[in-house]
Design an enzyme around this catalytic site. Structure first.
Site, PDB file in Angstrom:
ATOM      1  N   HIS A 139      28.431  -5.308 -19.949  1.00  0.00           N
ATOM      2  CA  HIS A 139      27.631  -6.616 -21.003  1.00  0.00           C
ATOM      3  C   HIS A 139      26.239  -6.179 -21.261  1.00  0.00           C
ATOM      4  O   HIS A 139      25.706  -4.795 -20.250  1.00  0.00           O
ATOM      5  CB  HIS A 139      27.674  -7.805 -19.935  1.00  0.00           C
ATOM      6  CG  HIS A 139      28.509  -8.584 -19.931  1.00  0.00           C
ATOM      7  ND1 HIS A 139      29.583  -8.364 -19.200  1.00  0.00           N
ATOM      8  CD2 HIS A 139      28.673  -9.697 -21.111  1.00  0.00           C
ATOM      9  CE1 HIS A 139      30.065  -9.729 -19.758  1.00  0.00           C
ATOM     10  NE2 HIS A 139      29.528  -9.511 -20.899  1.00  0.00           N
ATOM     11  N   LYS A 143      21.625  -9.350 -19.901  1.00  0.00           N
ATOM     12  CA  LYS A 143      22.690 -10.366 -19.228  1.00  0.00           C
ATOM     13  C   LYS A 143      22.152 -10.324 -17.407  1.00  0.00           C
ATOM     14  O   LYS A 143      21.676  -9.441 -16.597  1.00  0.00           O
ATOM     15  CB  LYS A 143      24.042  -9.926 -18.718  1.00  0.00           C
ATOM     16  CG  LYS A 143      24.857 -11.164 -18.224  1.00  0.00           C
ATOM     17  CD  LYS A 143      26.131 -10.795 -18.717  1.00  0.00           C
ATOM     18  CE  LYS A 143      27.434 -11.800 -17.809  1.00  0.00           C
ATOM     19  NZ  LYS A 143      27.050 -13.486 -18.187  1.00  0.00           N
TER      20      LYS A 143
END
Length: 248
Positions: A139, A143
């Site tokens: 990710h 995040k």
């Protein structure tokens, strides 16, 4: 349909764009600091006209917001992850206050199809003890939770359907992994919307199942479908309630 967007980060911007394209009315955008928000606080003034609030904030903020949705009598879609240790408590609150709330680790239709594919694959691979299961996810650097909520959902699916795998290990391993452990690694960096990979590996070959998000539109589209689903309903729902209508 009238919606309020709560949290005006990357997902919030995409939600506003897609909602308008689908003929929904965005009656407010609530964010304490973001430029372009119409309101700084979640209250009757900011969300009073909304049929449903769509929440993409942070774990702590989402839990606080859920209390406010209960007080305000507002149905909500919770796309925020990282708060699932409190699921049972939230479910109780929602049922007691009489609102409708739907949550998911990932609202993408493709990801939810991926969940079903992984479940079927795990049951099949139980017949091949030579193959060991492992997984990883990637990710973007912004995040805030790790592993991702989607990874947590995949862990649960694998542990429930793989014979011999009893617990997930998410941290760095400075030891030999145990046979009953599933290692699910996380990597953060760049601008990756989200990649999740499940592998079944043996000395002879590797089977790899992977979902790669090209952008965040899929997440937003699913969240808007969830808003349509929960409008006018009472109760605590998961994405599975919606996916059953799509996949059966």
């Amino acid at each position: 349909m009238k919606i309020s967007i709560v949290g005006f980060g990357g997902m919030g911007h995409i939600l506003v764009k897609l909602a308008k394209e689908q003929g929904m009315e965005v009656v407010s955008i609530v964010d304490p600091v973001a430029e372009g928000a119409t309101h700084k606080e979640l209250n009757e003034e900011s969300v009073g006209k909304a049929d449903v609030c769509i929440d993409f904030t942070t774990p702590d903020t989402a839990l606080s917001n859920i209390d406010k949705y209960c007080l305000l009598g507002k149905n909500a879609v919770i796309g925020t992850t990282g708060w699932y240790d409190s699921v049972e408590n939230v479910k109780k609150k929602v049922e007691e206050c009489g609102i409708g709330l739907v949550y998911a680790s990932n609202f993408s239709i493709g990801v939810n199809a991926f969940f079903r594919i992984v479940k079927s694959a795990a049951k099949i691979m139980n017949n091949s003890p030579e193959h060991d299961a492992l997984a990883f996810e990637l990710h973007h650097k912004r995040k805030k939770d790790s592993p991702s909520g989607t990874a947590k959902s995949l862990e649960k699916i694998l542990l429930e359907n793989l014979n011999g795998k009893e617990k997930a290990v998410e941290e760095k391993l400075d030891r030999k992994i145990e046979e009953n452990e599933l290692h699910f690694a996380s990597v953060r960096g760049g601008d990756i919307p989200g990649t999740h990979c499940i592998m079944f590996d043996s000395s002879a070959d590797t089977i790899e199942l992977k979902h790669t998000a090209r952008n965040r539109d899929g997440f937003a589209t699913g969240a808007l479908k969830a808003a349509e689903f929960v409008k006018g309903k009472k109760g605590f729902f998961t994405i599975d309630n919606i996916m059953k209508e799509i996949f059966g």
